[in-house]
Design an enzyme around this catalytic site. Structure first.
Site, PDB file in Angstrom:
ATOM      1  N   SER A  68       0.809  -1.219   0.000  1.00 12.95           N
ATOM      2  CA  SER A  68       0.000   0.000   0.000  1.00 12.95           C
ATOM      3  C   SER A  68       0.842   1.269   0.000  1.00 12.95           C
ATOM      4  CB  SER A  68      -0.934   0.003   1.217  1.00 12.95           C
ATOM      5  OG  SER A  68      -0.198  -0.115   2.419  1.00 12.95           O
ATOM      6  N   GLY A 123      -1.956  -4.244   1.063  1.00 17.59           N
ATOM      7  CA  GLY A 123      -2.079  -5.454   1.865  1.00 17.59           C
ATOM      8  C   GLY A 123      -1.112  -6.555   1.502  1.00 17.59           C
ATOM      9  N   ASN A 161       3.958  -5.271   5.938  1.00 23.27           N
ATOM     10  CA  ASN A 161       2.791  -6.037   6.388  1.00 23.27           C
ATOM     11  C   ASN A 161       3.194  -7.326   7.087  1.00 23.27           C
ATOM     12  OD1 ASN A 161       0.621  -4.316   5.519  1.00 23.27           O
ATOM     13  ND2 ASN A 161       1.084  -4.901   3.419  1.00 23.27           N
ATOM     14  N   ASP A 179      -4.543   6.936  10.074  1.00 20.78           N
ATOM     15  CA  ASP A 179      -4.191   5.611  10.591  1.00 20.78           C
ATOM     16  C   ASP A 179      -2.767   5.549  11.119  1.00 20.78           C
ATOM     17  OD1 ASP A 179      -2.670   5.636   8.267  1.00 20.78           O
ATOM     18  OD2 ASP A 179      -3.810   4.051   7.265  1.00 20.78           O
ATOM     19  N   HIS A 203       0.051   5.334   6.757  1.00 12.12           N
ATOM     20  CA  HIS A 203       0.182   5.697   5.349  1.00 12.12           C
ATOM     21  C   HIS A 203       0.381   7.205   5.191  1.00 12.12           C
ATOM     22  CE1 HIS A 203      -2.112   1.878   5.300  1.00 12.12           C
ATOM     23  NE2 HIS A 203      -1.317   1.621   4.283  1.00 12.12           N
TER      24      HIS A 203
END
Length: 234
Positions: A54, A91, A119, A200, A203
């Site tokens: 991402s 992801g 991730n 979040d 990002h």
């Protein structure tokens, strides 16, 4: 005989009379088909593949504002004739990267910016598995003739000091093993600034992605200058 001449003359007059509207149709210019547009020339610039998750895909940012988009702008302004191809999938993990490595090689990249592993760490996967997957990808990319730029990552402090050290060492060790360029930390100068990160905390914003592109460019540019010098010698 006179009657025959009169009838023949009537037929001649009727035959010469044009049908209603025929004069208008004759004078109306015929519509011409629009000229065919010439096909766009193929983009033959060498490819830089931005291969990642991402952070590469530009999750949460508007279209055209991922770090690969900003990297393309930096390359264009500096006069480097490269085309950046965004191969980021939100992801994705290193195991997912291994599964799609052939599709990356298929774009025939001259350089691959390999940004995977975050991730894995966020999911608490064993760093040994991340190391093995990245090792496999780097080996495959180099075998295909691509230069590799490896993007280093770290994790939030609550993951524990030992796990974080083991995770961070994956990138430095592999860069040394394969003699590939390393971006020490992709989000350097971004991750610790709240205004450059989305809500979040994971990002970057559009402006954050611009800074990420600058981080990548610092490591990437020596490879571009090397390629330019090599072409000049030929």
């Amino acid at each position: 005989m006179r009657l025959f001449v009169i009838i023949a003359a009537c037929f001649l007059l009727l035959g010469c009379r044009s049908e209603p509207g025929s004069e208008r149709q004759a004078s109306r210019p015929q519509e011409q088909a629009p000229p065919a547009q010439a096909p766009k020339p193929a983009d033959t610039r060498p490819v830089i593949a931005a291969f990642g998750d991402s952070l590469t895909a530009g999750f949460g940012a508007d279209p055209g504002k991922s770090y690969p988009d900003y990297l393309q702008q930096l390359l264009d302004r500096a006069g480097y004739a490269y085309r950046v191809v965004n191969l980021g999938i939100s992801g994705d993990t290193t195991s997912g990267g291994v599964a799609r490595i052939d599709s990356v090689i298929a774009v025939n990249p001259e350089i691959v910016i390999l940004e995977l592993g975050a991730n894995d760490g966020l999911r608490g996967l064993p760093p040994s598995a991340t190391r093995a997957n990245l090792d496999e990808m780097i080996t495959a990319l180099k075998k295909a003739g691509a230069d590799v730029v490896l993007a280093g990552m770290t994790l939030p402090r609550n993951y524990g000091s030992q796990y974080i050290r083991d995770f961070e060492s994956v990138f430095t060790d592999l860069a040394r093993k394969h003699s590939v360029a390393l971006v020490p930390f992709l989000l350097a100068g971004v991750a610790d600034r709240r205004e450059l990160m989305q809500g979040d905390g994971l990002h970057p914003t559009a402006e954050g992605n611009r800074r990420v592109a600058a981080n990548v460019m610092k490591t990437l540019e020596p490879l571009l200058n090397k390629a330019r010098s090599s072409n000049a010698v030929r």
